[in-house]
Design a protein around this motif. Structure first.
Motif, PDB file in Angstrom:
ATOM      1  N   ILE A 314       1.833 -49.277  58.370  1.00 28.42           N
ATOM      2  CA  ILE A 314       2.744 -49.163  57.283  1.00 28.42           C
ATOM      3  C   ILE A 314       2.942 -47.765  56.738  1.00 28.42           C
ATOM      4  N   GLU A 315       1.836 -47.017  56.807  1.00 23.09           N
ATOM      5  CA  GLU A 315       1.898 -45.492  56.096  1.00 23.09           C
ATOM      6  C   GLU A 315       2.979 -44.808  57.110  1.00 23.09           C
ATOM      7  N   ALA A 316       2.938 -44.693  58.171  1.00 26.10           N
ATOM      8  CA  ALA A 316       3.981 -44.199  58.983  1.00 26.10           C
ATOM      9  C   ALA A 316       5.469 -44.647  58.930  1.00 26.10           C
ATOM     10  N   LEU A 317       5.557 -45.838  58.621  1.00 19.45           N
ATOM     11  CA  LEU A 317       6.779 -46.605  58.460  1.00 19.45           C
ATOM     12  C   LEU A 317       7.618 -45.953  57.173  1.00 19.45           C
ATOM     13  N   ALA A 318       6.473 -46.013  56.078  1.00 22.51           N
ATOM     14  CA  ALA A 318       6.802 -45.367  54.785  1.00 22.51           C
ATOM     15  C   ALA A 318       7.322 -43.971  54.731  1.00 22.51           C
ATOM     16  N   MET A 319       6.736 -43.222  55.590  1.00 25.98           N
ATOM     17  CA  MET A 319       6.951 -41.676  55.761  1.00 25.98           C
ATOM     18  C   MET A 319       8.102 -41.598  56.498  1.00 25.98           C
ATOM     19  N   GLY A 320       8.518 -42.423  57.468  1.00 30.98           N
ATOM     20  CA  GLY A 320       9.516 -42.459  58.363  1.00 30.98           C
ATOM     21  C   GLY A 320       9.247 -41.417  59.504  1.00 30.98           C
ATOM     22  N   ALA A 321       7.856 -41.619  59.734  1.00 29.33           N
ATOM     23  CA  ALA A 321       7.416 -40.636  60.744  1.00 29.33           C
ATOM     24  C   ALA A 321       7.543 -41.268  62.201  1.00 29.33           C
ATOM     25  N   PRO A 322       8.174 -40.717  63.098  1.00 28.27           N
ATOM     26  CA  PRO A 322       8.006 -41.251  64.710  1.00 28.27           C
ATOM     27  C   PRO A 322       6.666 -41.777  64.934  1.00 28.27           C
ATOM     28  N   PHE A 323       6.240 -42.508  65.962  1.00 26.58           N
ATOM     29  CA  PHE A 323       4.836 -42.819  66.190  1.00 26.58           C
ATOM     30  C   PHE A 323       4.899 -43.666  67.707  1.00 26.58           C
ATOM     31  N   VAL A 324       3.744 -43.454  68.356  1.00 23.56           N
ATOM     32  CA  VAL A 324       3.692 -44.256  69.540  1.00 23.56           C
ATOM     33  C   VAL A 324       2.208 -44.927  69.066  1.00 23.56           C
ATOM     34  N   LEU A 325       2.323 -46.095  69.554  1.00 20.25           N
ATOM     35  CA  LEU A 325       1.209 -47.289  69.343  1.00 20.25           C
ATOM     36  C   LEU A 325       1.194 -48.181  70.529  1.00 20.25           C
ATOM     37  N   SER A 326      -0.222 -48.706  70.715  1.00 25.61           N
ATOM     38  CA  SER A 326      -0.385 -49.502  71.448  1.00 25.61           C
ATOM     39  C   SER A 326      -0.194 -51.073  70.782  1.00 25.61           C
ATOM     40  N   ALA A 327       0.220 -52.012  71.663  1.00 22.88           N
ATOM     41  CA  ALA A 327       0.644 -53.272  71.003  1.00 22.88           C
ATOM     42  C   ALA A 327      -0.327 -53.976  69.918  1.00 22.88           C
ATOM     43  N   PRO A 328      -1.634 -53.757  69.982  1.00 22.66           N
ATOM     44  CA  PRO A 328      -2.637 -54.538  69.089  1.00 22.66           C
ATOM     45  C   PRO A 328      -2.528 -53.810  67.678  1.00 22.66           C
ATOM     46  N   ALA A 339      10.038 -56.395  67.029  1.00 17.82           N
ATOM     47  CA  ALA A 339      11.235 -56.131  68.059  1.00 17.82           C
ATOM     48  C   ALA A 339      11.717 -54.898  67.819  1.00 17.82           C
ATOM     49  N   ALA A 340      11.865 -54.222  66.425  1.00 21.33           N
ATOM     50  CA  ALA A 340      12.686 -53.112  66.135  1.00 21.33           C
ATOM     51  C   ALA A 340      11.942 -51.774  66.615  1.00 21.33           C
ATOM     52  N   VAL A 341      10.327 -51.815  66.614  1.00 20.24           N
ATOM     53  CA  VAL A 341       9.717 -50.932  66.850  1.00 20.24           C
ATOM     54  C   VAL A 341       9.194 -50.870  68.541  1.00 20.24           C
ATOM     55  N   LYS A 342       9.735 -51.867  69.180  1.00 22.05           N
ATOM     56  CA  LYS A 342       9.195 -52.076  70.677  1.00 22.05           C
ATOM     57  C   LYS A 342       9.538 -50.684  71.514  1.00 22.05           C
ATOM     58  N   PRO A 343      10.375 -49.806  71.315  1.00 19.76           N
ATOM     59  CA  PRO A 343      10.601 -48.638  72.006  1.00 19.76           C
ATOM     60  C   PRO A 343       9.274 -47.501  71.838  1.00 19.76           C
ATOM     61  N   PHE A 344       8.536 -47.766  70.865  1.00 17.64           N
ATOM     62  CA  PHE A 344       7.573 -46.906  70.325  1.00 17.64           C
ATOM     63  C   PHE A 344       6.265 -47.506  71.151  1.00 17.64           C
ATOM     64  N   VAL A 345       6.327 -48.638  71.756  1.00 17.49           N
ATOM     65  CA  VAL A 345       4.886 -49.477  72.181  1.00 17.49           C
ATOM     66  C   VAL A 345       4.593 -48.756  73.655  1.00 17.49           C
ATOM     67  N   ALA A 346       3.281 -48.332  73.654  1.00 18.82           N
ATOM     68  CA  ALA A 346       2.809 -48.184  75.325  1.00 18.82           C
ATOM     69  C   ALA A 346       1.398 -48.471  75.097  1.00 18.82           C
ATOM     70  N   ASP A 347       1.048 -49.344  76.371  1.00 14.33           N
ATOM     71  CA  ASP A 347      -0.153 -49.827  76.504  1.00 14.33           C
ATOM     72  C   ASP A 347      -0.881 -49.065  77.842  1.00 14.33           C
ATOM     73  N   ARG A 348      -0.250 -48.822  78.454  1.00 10.74           N
ATOM     74  CA  ARG A 348      -0.800 -47.705  79.683  1.00 10.74           C
ATOM     75  C   ARG A 348      -1.179 -46.435  79.492  1.00 10.74           C
ATOM     76  N   PRO A 349      -1.981 -45.787  79.705  1.00 10.08           N
ATOM     77  CA  PRO A 349      -2.559 -44.434  79.396  1.00 10.08           C
ATOM     78  C   PRO A 349      -1.394 -43.288  79.669  1.00 10.08           C
ATOM     79  N   ILE A 350      -0.826 -43.415  80.821  1.00 11.51           N
ATOM     80  CA  ILE A 350       0.132 -42.320  81.153  1.00 11.51           C
ATOM     81  C   ILE A 350       1.398 -42.633  80.577  1.00 11.51           C
ATOM     82  N   GLU A 351       1.908 -43.865  80.131  1.00 16.42           N
ATOM     83  CA  GLU A 351       2.959 -44.056  79.498  1.00 16.42           C
ATOM     84  C   GLU A 351       2.570 -43.850  78.008  1.00 16.42           C
ATOM     85  N   PHE A 352       1.626 -43.782  77.445  1.00 15.77           N
ATOM     86  CA  PHE A 352       1.345 -43.513  76.017  1.00 15.77           C
ATOM     87  C   PHE A 352       1.329 -42.084  75.851  1.00 15.77           C
TER      88      PHE A 352
END
Length: 403
Positions: A314-328, A339-352
């Protein structure tokens, strides 16, 4: 007679849930109600540990309930565990039994006021609210329970304890006039188990934090990766995964800044991993997290498991800062946000790691992240949902009184 609200919350030192406590107090203050905040601590807290809660959490008066000295409490908890009694149940009953022992200042504060609503955080404080209502002759006061998460999930590793905890959780929750949840997942669970209407509020930020993050313009420093986290049980597995499996693939020139009490865990348990990387900077707890979001090229959220909702997301959204996150890390977010942030999701180490490396330039994200914050997680959105919950609680309390 002056209208008043009581907010009951566990005592967390700089924990993420403090954002909700502050927003709850602000909601009642905007209604021109006086607010009494009761902090429940299992062990006696020194005064300096909560002296700033009045200003930080926007209450008119802050008081505490505790069991006594820490040494005495530990002996009690151990003895009850040995006897086979759940320590959560034991602590819960002790807080309830102390409802009539508020300090003189808190008792005087309630005198001459009509308690309209008691806002309870976590189900094991519901009976305390009921006892307070009875003790001070405020039977018309409605009790709104903010569940935060399904606490029994934290005991899933022990089938017997998990089943007992689940039964207690549902029993205590059923005694509230209305339930408020931070996620649709929790709302569906409680609706299924208790068969009653619910309100999904989602999470929000402390109003001071919201102002700080949403008013700043990003000034990202190239190649800076930020992680923010406490020593909450959900965070160490994510740090283990990042240092052992992701970091070897991250650009070696990237500067990794880690803020929060999770730094203590990293120093103690992951010193071998982080010590090999000169560009890992452990800041520990910081007073102003906004400046670090402001300068981060990208924020990372390697979350392996979670309940409730992620404040760092939520903090990253409020700041408008790009992020990479895992699904949990998206647990608790509305489906539209997922759905909107799906491009920022990565669950495999190399992908992350690859997604982190691609964002090190600090370019603005293609998605309007702040718009997602304002629509779904802002204070104003939270207050509207609390207003609906208050109306539902009033109707349910009236129906219960009539019967």
């Amino acid at each position: 007679m002056t209208n008043c609200a009581i907010v009951i919350a566990p005592h967390f030192d700089k924990g993420g849930a403090n954002n909700l406590f502050a927003a709850q107090c602000e909601y009642y203050r905007r209604k021109n109600w006086r607010v009494l905040l009761i902090l429940c601590a299992e062990f006696k807290k020194r005064k300096y540990e909560y002296r700033n809660f009045r200003s930080e959490l926007r209450a008119d008066l802050v008081t505490t309930l505790h069991l006594g000295s820490a040494e005495k409490d530990i002996r009690f908890l151990i003895s009850h565990r040995l006897l086979g009694e759940d320590s959560d149940d034991f602590v819960h009953r002790n807080f309830m039994n102390r409802a009539g022992r508020l300090d003189p200042e808190a008792t005087a504060f309630l005198r001459g006021k009509e308690v309209k609503e008691i806002c309870v955080n976590w189900c094991d404080n519901v009976d305390l609210a009921i006892a307070l209502r009875r003790r001070f002759g405020q039977e018309s006061a409605r009790i709104v329970l903010h569940t935060h998460d399904v606490m029994a999930d934290w005991s899933a590793w022990n089938q017997k304890r998990g089943a007992r905890r689940r039964g207690l959780e549902l029993k205590w929750s059923a005694a509230a006039d209305h339930l408020v949840h931070v996620s649709e997942v929790d709302a569906r669970y409680y609706a299924r188990e208790l068969g009653r209407s619910q309100t999904t509020s989602y999470v929000t930020l402390d109003p001071t934090v919201e102002n700080a993050l949403t008013l700043l313009s990003r000034r990202p420093k190239r190649s800076t990766i930020l992680y923010v986290g406490s020593w909450n049980v959900a965070n160490p597995p994510g740090m283990d995964w990042f240092f052992r499996q992701v970091l070897p693939f991250v650009d070696p020139d990237a500067k990794i800044v880690i803020a929060g009490s999770i730094c203590g865990y990293i120093r103690e348990r992951l010193s071998h991993q982080y010590g090999r990387h000169a560009n890992v900077h452990l800041l520990g707890p910081v007073d102003d997290i906004a400046e670090y979001y402001e300068r981060a090229a990208v924020v990372m959220m390697p979350t392996m498991s979670a309940t409730g909702a992620s404040i760092k997301f939520i903090e990253a959204l409020a700041m408008g800062a790009p992020f990479v996150l895992s699904a949990p890390a998206l647990r608790g977010a509305p489906e539209a946000v997922k759905a909107a942030v799906k491009p920022f999701v990565a669950d495999r180490p190399i992908e992350f790691a690859n997604k982190l490396n691609a964002m090190l330039g600090g370019e603005p994200p293609a998605v309007d992240l702040r718009r997602l914050y304002w629509e779904h997680f802002s204070n104003e959105a939270f207050f509207r949902r609390l207003g609906a919950a208050s109306e539902a609680a009033q109707a349910e309390r009236g129906a219960a009184s009539a019967s």
